[in-house]
Design an enzyme around this catalytic site. Sequence first.
Site, mmCIF file in Angstrom:
data_model
loop_
_atom_site.group_PDB
_atom_site.id
_atom_site.type_symbol
_atom_site.label_atom_id
_atom_site.label_comp_id
_atom_site.label_asym_id
_atom_site.label_seq_id
_atom_site.Cartn_x
_atom_site.Cartn_y
_atom_site.Cartn_z
ATOM 1 N N PRO A 24 -3.767 6.068 -0.415
ATOM 2 C CA PRO A 24 -3.898 4.518 -0.157
ATOM 3 C C PRO A 24 -5.288 3.996 -0.338
ATOM 4 O O PRO A 24 -6.241 4.546 0.335
ATOM 5 C CB PRO A 24 -3.424 4.274 1.112
ATOM 6 C CG PRO A 24 -2.464 5.680 1.390
ATOM 7 C CD PRO A 24 -3.249 6.651 0.715
ATOM 8 N N GLU A 25 -5.479 2.997 -1.150
ATOM 9 C CA GLU A 25 -6.822 2.348 -1.229
ATOM 10 C C GLU A 25 -6.980 1.050 -0.495
ATOM 11 O O GLU A 25 -6.005 0.707 0.262
ATOM 12 C CB GLU A 25 -7.053 2.102 -2.798
ATOM 13 C CG GLU A 25 -7.413 3.330 -3.507
ATOM 14 C CD GLU A 25 -8.744 4.047 -3.194
ATOM 15 O OE1 GLU A 25 -9.553 3.354 -2.660
ATOM 16 O OE2 GLU A 25 -8.701 4.929 -3.866
ATOM 17 N N HIS B 141 8.548 14.659 8.430
ATOM 18 C CA HIS B 141 7.299 14.191 8.369
ATOM 19 C C HIS B 141 6.638 12.922 9.185
ATOM 20 O O HIS B 141 5.783 12.226 9.164
ATOM 21 C CB HIS B 141 6.512 14.060 6.876
ATOM 22 C CG HIS B 141 6.792 15.200 6.116
ATOM 23 N ND1 HIS B 141 6.406 16.290 6.221
ATOM 24 C CD2 HIS B 141 7.720 15.113 5.088
ATOM 25 C CE1 HIS B 141 6.618 17.178 5.475
ATOM 26 N NE2 HIS B 141 7.475 16.618 4.509
ATOM 27 N N ARG C 6 -33.579 2.584 -5.188
ATOM 28 C CA ARG C 6 -32.545 3.601 -5.378
ATOM 29 C C ARG C 6 -32.261 4.234 -6.820
ATOM 30 O O ARG C 6 -32.132 3.371 -7.745
ATOM 31 C CB ARG C 6 -31.105 3.255 -4.680
ATOM 32 C CG ARG C 6 -31.180 2.480 -3.298
ATOM 33 C CD ARG C 6 -30.078 3.335 -2.520
ATOM 34 N NE ARG C 6 -30.012 2.739 -1.274
ATOM 35 C CZ ARG C 6 -29.069 2.943 -0.370
ATOM 36 N NH1 ARG C 6 -27.982 3.448 -0.792
ATOM 37 N NH2 ARG C 6 -28.951 2.322 0.807
ATOM 38 N N ARG D 37 1.253 15.268 4.267
ATOM 39 C CA ARG D 37 -0.006 16.183 4.130
ATOM 40 C C ARG D 37 -0.836 16.105 5.435
ATOM 41 O O ARG D 37 -1.817 17.024 5.337
ATOM 42 C CB ARG D 37 -0.852 15.735 2.861
ATOM 43 C CG ARG D 37 0.159 15.717 1.768
ATOM 44 C CD ARG D 37 -0.815 15.422 0.424
ATOM 45 N NE ARG D 37 -1.641 16.387 0.091
ATOM 46 C CZ ARG D 37 -2.718 16.491 -0.731
ATOM 47 N NH1 ARG D 37 -2.456 15.209 -1.616
ATOM 48 N NH2 ARG D 37 -3.487 17.166 -0.916
#
Length: 270
Positions: free
Chosen positions: A2-3, A91, A151, A110
């Site tokens: 999931p983002e 689960h 950077r 998971r």
Amino acid sequence: MPELPEVETTVRGIAPHLVGRRVLKLIVRQPRLRWPIPQALRRALPGQKIENVERRAKYILAHTTVGSAVMHLGMSGALRILSADTPPGPHDHVDWRLSSGRILRFTDPRRFGCLLWQKSGTTHPLLAGLGPEPLGADFDGDYLWRVARGRRAPVKAFLMDQHVVVGVGNIYAAEALFAAGIHPNRAAGSVSRARYARLADEARRILAHAITRGGTTLRDFISPDGVPGYFEQELFVYGRAGEACKVCASPVRAVVLGQRSTFYCAKCQR
Ligand SMILES: [Zn+2]
């Protein structure tokens, strides 16, 4: 995985069912997630009223007056509001019994997700030192340009650094850099102020759009590599190695940068 858009969509989906409700009971079937569910949470949360629910980076925080539950969906986690008599599957690790008669169920095949506790008045170590929200008021091109001074890291790694800005995952970094015409391997410190302004705008636009699209199709069509199906046909470079660039028709290139697959168009991105 999931983002940010999926996490934001989850928060918007569950918040109306949680805010103002009390947690009557916590049912823990599997206490070992990525980290064990702390005893402090198991003691403190039952009996508390949920005052507010918010997203910070990809964490979901449910606030009460004594502390906050800190949740992360990991690779495969999901939170759903269900009727209390819905039988648990293998689960379904945790249920929160709510005063509304429903449950909040945490499912995670998971077990890379987590359910942790942040005592009131403290900041959990996982949340300390995080950069601003990409959709928040303190994120813009000038901010990126200032932080990037000196950077040498590739701009893509810079954009995905959670200390710089949170929640810009691999897909969204690739797409925002393409939309802004910036080569992912360019040193962060060498990108001009004007181009950072464009990059910040594109990152916001793409994330906001994904949240809008995610609102109706949440997690129903996640492809095996984690790209939400509703979004897949709208991608310009991510996952399109060898295919024609939608702007200039040159083949999209793929390289591994910082252990992540990186997709770009060598002609459109400089
Ligand atoms: Zn191109």
